[in-house]
Motif scaffolding. Sequence first.
Motif, PDB file in Angstrom:
ATOM      1  N   HIS A  80       1.085  -1.447   0.002  1.00  0.00           N
ATOM      2  CA  HIS A  80      -0.227   0.309   0.326  1.00  0.00           C
ATOM      3  C   HIS A  80       0.534   1.188   0.074  1.00  0.00           C
ATOM      4  O   HIS A  80       0.377   1.975  -0.670  1.00  0.00           O
ATOM      5  CB  HIS A  80      -1.389  -0.254   0.971  1.00  0.00           C
ATOM      6  CG  HIS A  80      -1.766   1.192   0.899  1.00  0.00           C
ATOM      7  ND1 HIS A  80      -2.439   1.107   0.429  1.00  0.00           N
ATOM      8  CD2 HIS A  80      -1.558   2.521   2.314  1.00  0.00           C
ATOM      9  CE1 HIS A  80      -3.659   2.734   0.475  1.00  0.00           C
ATOM     10  NE2 HIS A  80      -2.433   3.137   1.868  1.00  0.00           N
ATOM     11  N   ARG A  81       2.003   1.062   0.949  1.00  0.00           N
ATOM     12  CA  ARG A  81       2.621   2.127   0.820  1.00  0.00           C
ATOM     13  C   ARG A  81       3.007   2.452  -0.609  1.00  0.00           C
ATOM     14  O   ARG A  81       4.032   3.550  -1.350  1.00  0.00           O
ATOM     15  CB  ARG A  81       3.905   2.155   1.790  1.00  0.00           C
ATOM     16  CG  ARG A  81       3.221   2.665   3.261  1.00  0.00           C
ATOM     17  CD  ARG A  81       4.546   2.266   4.464  1.00  0.00           C
ATOM     18  NE  ARG A  81       5.134   1.246   4.639  1.00  0.00           N
ATOM     19  CZ  ARG A  81       4.873   0.802   5.448  1.00  0.00           C
ATOM     20  NH1 ARG A  81       4.018   0.446   5.980  1.00  0.00           N
ATOM     21  NH2 ARG A  81       5.389  -0.635   5.466  1.00  0.00           N
ATOM     22  N   GLN A  84       0.625   4.082  -3.022  1.00  0.00           N
ATOM     23  CA  GLN A  84       0.709   5.467  -3.043  1.00  0.00           C
ATOM     24  C   GLN A  84       2.132   5.923  -3.191  1.00  0.00           C
ATOM     25  O   GLN A  84       2.437   7.554  -3.798  1.00  0.00           O
ATOM     26  CB  GLN A  84       0.829   6.041  -1.179  1.00  0.00           C
ATOM     27  CG  GLN A  84       0.061   6.977  -1.332  1.00  0.00           C
ATOM     28  CD  GLN A  84      -1.393   7.403  -1.554  1.00  0.00           C
ATOM     29  OE1 GLN A  84      -2.164   6.592  -1.653  1.00  0.00           O
ATOM     30  NE2 GLN A  84      -1.250   8.985  -2.409  1.00  0.00           N
TER      31      GLN A  84
END
Length: 192
Positions: A80-81, A84
Amino acid sequence: MTKVRIKVGPRQYSIACGPGDEEKVARFGKLIDENYAKLGTARAAQESENVVFAALFMADELDEARTALGDARTELAELHRELQAARDDLANATRHASERSEEDKARAGGKKAELRAEIETLRKAEERARMDNAALKAEIAALEEQARHQHDLFGGPAEDAALSEALAEKLEALAARAEKTASELEGRAEPS
Protein backbone atom coordinates in the motif's frame (compact mmCIF):
# COMPACT_ATOMS: atom_id res chain seq x y z
CA MET A 1 -31.19 -24.33 21.18
CA THR A 2 -30.51 -27.30 18.96
CA LYS A 3 -28.09 -30.14 19.48
CA VAL A 4 -25.53 -31.47 17.03
CA ARG A 5 -23.83 -34.84 17.40
CA ILE A 6 -20.11 -34.87 16.63
CA LYS A 7 -17.58 -37.72 16.73
CA VAL A 8 -14.06 -37.19 18.09
CA GLY A 9 -12.00 -40.33 18.03
CA PRO A 10 -13.99 -43.29 19.39
CA ARG A 11 -16.56 -41.13 21.26
CA GLN A 12 -19.72 -39.27 20.25
CA TYR A 13 -20.67 -35.91 21.81
CA SER A 14 -23.93 -34.00 21.79
CA ILE A 15 -23.22 -30.24 21.43
CA ALA A 16 -25.83 -27.52 21.99
CA CYS A 17 -25.76 -24.59 19.54
CA GLY A 18 -27.89 -21.70 18.36
CA PRO A 19 -30.27 -21.98 15.42
CA GLY A 20 -28.35 -21.82 12.11
CA ASP A 21 -25.01 -22.82 13.70
CA GLU A 22 -25.53 -26.57 13.26
CA GLU A 23 -23.45 -26.82 10.08
CA LYS A 24 -20.59 -24.79 11.57
CA VAL A 25 -20.49 -26.94 14.75
CA ALA A 26 -20.50 -30.14 12.65
CA ARG A 27 -17.62 -28.76 10.55
CA PHE A 28 -15.62 -27.87 13.69
CA GLY A 29 -16.28 -31.37 15.11
CA LYS A 30 -14.93 -32.90 11.92
CA LEU A 31 -11.82 -30.69 12.18
CA ILE A 32 -11.23 -31.82 15.78
CA ASP A 33 -11.65 -35.45 14.72
CA GLU A 34 -9.10 -35.02 11.90
CA ASN A 35 -6.57 -33.61 14.38
CA TYR A 36 -7.37 -36.41 16.82
CA ALA A 37 -6.57 -38.91 14.04
CA LYS A 38 -3.07 -37.35 13.75
CA LEU A 39 -2.23 -38.95 17.08
CA GLY A 40 -2.27 -42.35 15.40
CA THR A 41 -0.85 -45.00 17.72
CA ALA A 42 0.60 -42.43 20.12
CA ARG A 43 -2.71 -42.00 21.95
CA ALA A 44 -2.72 -41.51 25.68
CA ALA A 45 -4.58 -43.77 28.10
CA GLN A 46 -6.96 -40.97 29.13
CA GLU A 47 -9.36 -39.84 26.39
CA SER A 48 -9.33 -36.29 27.70
CA GLU A 49 -5.57 -36.09 27.12
CA ASN A 50 -6.06 -37.19 23.51
CA VAL A 51 -8.63 -34.44 22.99
CA VAL A 52 -6.17 -31.93 24.51
CA PHE A 53 -3.47 -33.09 22.07
CA ALA A 54 -5.92 -32.68 19.18
CA ALA A 55 -6.67 -29.18 20.49
CA LEU A 56 -2.91 -28.47 20.62
CA PHE A 57 -2.60 -29.49 16.96
CA MET A 58 -5.40 -27.08 16.13
CA ALA A 59 -3.83 -24.34 18.27
CA ASP A 60 -0.54 -24.82 16.38
CA GLU A 61 -2.34 -24.50 13.03
CA LEU A 62 -4.20 -21.44 14.32
CA ASP A 63 -0.92 -19.88 15.45
CA GLU A 64 0.66 -20.51 12.03
CA ALA A 65 -2.41 -19.04 10.33
CA ARG A 66 -2.27 -15.95 12.57
CA THR A 67 1.46 -15.54 11.86
CA ALA A 68 0.82 -15.88 8.11
CA LEU A 69 -2.04 -13.38 8.42
CA GLY A 70 0.25 -10.93 10.26
CA ASP A 71 2.93 -11.35 7.59
CA ALA A 72 0.32 -10.85 4.87
CA ARG A 73 -0.96 -7.69 6.59
CA THR A 74 2.61 -6.34 6.87
CA GLU A 75 3.25 -7.11 3.21
CA LEU A 76 -0.10 -5.55 2.26
CA ALA A 77 0.77 -2.40 4.23
CA GLU A 78 4.16 -2.22 2.46
CA LEU A 79 2.49 -2.72 -0.92
CA HIS A 80 0.00 0.00 0.00
CA ARG A 81 2.89 2.38 0.82
CA GLU A 82 4.60 1.52 -2.47
CA LEU A 83 1.33 2.05 -4.35
CA GLN A 84 0.85 5.44 -2.69
CA ALA A 85 4.45 6.39 -3.53
CA ALA A 86 3.86 5.35 -7.15
CA ARG A 87 0.65 7.41 -7.23
CA ASP A 88 2.52 10.40 -5.79
CA ASP A 89 5.32 9.96 -8.37
CA LEU A 90 2.74 9.77 -11.16
CA ALA A 91 0.96 12.89 -9.88
CA ASN A 92 4.29 14.76 -9.68
CA ALA A 93 5.34 13.60 -13.15
CA THR A 94 1.96 14.64 -14.56
CA ARG A 95 2.18 18.04 -12.87
CA HIS A 96 5.75 18.61 -14.14
CA ALA A 97 4.76 17.54 -17.66
CA SER A 98 1.82 19.93 -17.56
CA GLU A 99 4.05 22.77 -16.34
CA ARG A 100 6.62 22.02 -19.07
CA SER A 101 3.83 21.95 -21.63
CA GLU A 102 2.58 25.35 -20.48
CA GLU A 103 6.13 26.74 -20.57
CA ASP A 104 6.62 25.33 -24.08
CA LYS A 105 3.34 26.93 -25.19
CA ALA A 106 4.39 30.26 -23.71
CA ARG A 107 7.81 30.07 -25.39
CA ALA A 108 6.20 29.10 -28.69
CA GLY A 109 3.76 32.00 -28.37
CA GLY A 110 6.62 34.42 -27.66
CA LYS A 111 8.65 33.03 -30.56
CA LYS A 112 5.59 33.30 -32.82
CA ALA A 113 5.10 36.95 -31.87
CA GLU A 114 8.81 37.57 -32.40
CA LEU A 115 8.66 35.98 -35.86
CA ARG A 116 5.56 38.02 -36.76
CA ALA A 117 7.36 41.22 -35.76
CA GLU A 118 10.38 40.22 -37.82
CA ILE A 119 8.19 39.40 -40.82
CA GLU A 120 6.56 42.83 -40.51
CA THR A 121 10.02 44.46 -40.32
CA LEU A 122 11.10 42.54 -43.44
CA ARG A 123 7.94 43.61 -45.28
CA LYS A 124 8.62 47.23 -44.44
CA ALA A 125 12.29 46.88 -45.54
CA GLU A 126 11.15 45.27 -48.80
CA GLU A 127 8.68 48.12 -49.39
CA ARG A 128 11.44 50.68 -48.72
CA ALA A 129 13.76 48.82 -51.10
CA ARG A 130 11.07 48.87 -53.81
CA MET A 131 10.52 52.58 -53.27
CA ASP A 132 14.29 53.22 -53.39
CA ASN A 133 14.56 51.11 -56.52
CA ALA A 134 11.71 53.02 -58.19
CA ALA A 135 13.29 56.36 -57.17
CA LEU A 136 16.66 55.28 -58.55
CA LYS A 137 15.07 54.14 -61.81
CA ALA A 138 13.35 57.51 -62.11
CA GLU A 139 16.64 59.27 -61.36
CA ILE A 140 18.45 57.20 -64.00
CA ALA A 141 15.71 57.95 -66.50
CA ALA A 142 15.99 61.66 -65.67
CA LEU A 143 19.78 61.54 -66.08
CA GLU A 144 19.46 59.74 -69.38
CA GLU A 145 16.96 62.33 -70.54
CA GLN A 146 19.28 65.10 -69.36
CA ALA A 147 22.17 63.47 -71.15
CA ARG A 148 20.22 63.40 -74.42
CA HIS A 149 19.29 67.08 -74.13
CA GLN A 150 22.80 68.19 -73.21
CA HIS A 151 24.21 66.32 -76.15
CA ASP A 152 21.70 68.00 -78.34
CA LEU A 153 22.52 71.45 -76.94
CA PHE A 154 26.26 71.22 -76.68
CA GLY A 155 26.94 68.13 -78.75
CA GLY A 156 30.54 67.58 -77.72
CA PRO A 157 32.25 64.27 -76.97
CA ALA A 158 33.80 65.61 -73.73
CA GLU A 159 30.37 66.29 -72.34
CA ASP A 160 29.28 62.79 -73.38
CA ALA A 161 32.20 61.26 -71.43
CA ALA A 162 31.42 63.28 -68.28
CA LEU A 163 27.76 62.38 -68.53
CA SER A 164 28.61 58.70 -69.01
CA GLU A 165 30.91 58.81 -66.01
CA ALA A 166 28.20 60.39 -63.82
CA LEU A 167 25.71 57.84 -65.07
CA ALA A 168 28.12 54.98 -64.28
CA GLU A 169 28.64 56.35 -60.74
CA LYS A 170 24.89 56.52 -60.21
CA LEU A 171 24.46 52.97 -61.52
CA GLU A 172 27.21 51.68 -59.20
CA ALA A 173 25.61 53.46 -56.24
CA LEU A 174 22.25 51.92 -57.18
CA ALA A 175 23.78 48.44 -57.43
CA ALA A 176 25.54 48.87 -54.06
CA ARG A 177 22.26 49.95 -52.37
CA ALA A 178 20.40 47.01 -53.95
CA GLU A 179 23.06 44.57 -52.69
CA LYS A 180 22.97 46.11 -49.20
CA THR A 181 19.15 45.88 -49.06
CA ALA A 182 19.22 42.26 -50.28
CA SER A 183 21.83 41.36 -47.64
CA GLU A 184 19.74 42.97 -44.90
CA LEU A 185 16.66 41.06 -46.05
CA GLU A 186 18.54 37.77 -46.14
CA GLY A 187 20.07 38.40 -42.69
CA ARG A 188 16.66 39.03 -41.16
CA ALA A 189 15.05 36.05 -42.86
CA GLU A 190 17.55 33.55 -41.39
CA PRO A 191 16.07 31.70 -38.34
CA SER A 192 17.75 32.44 -35.01
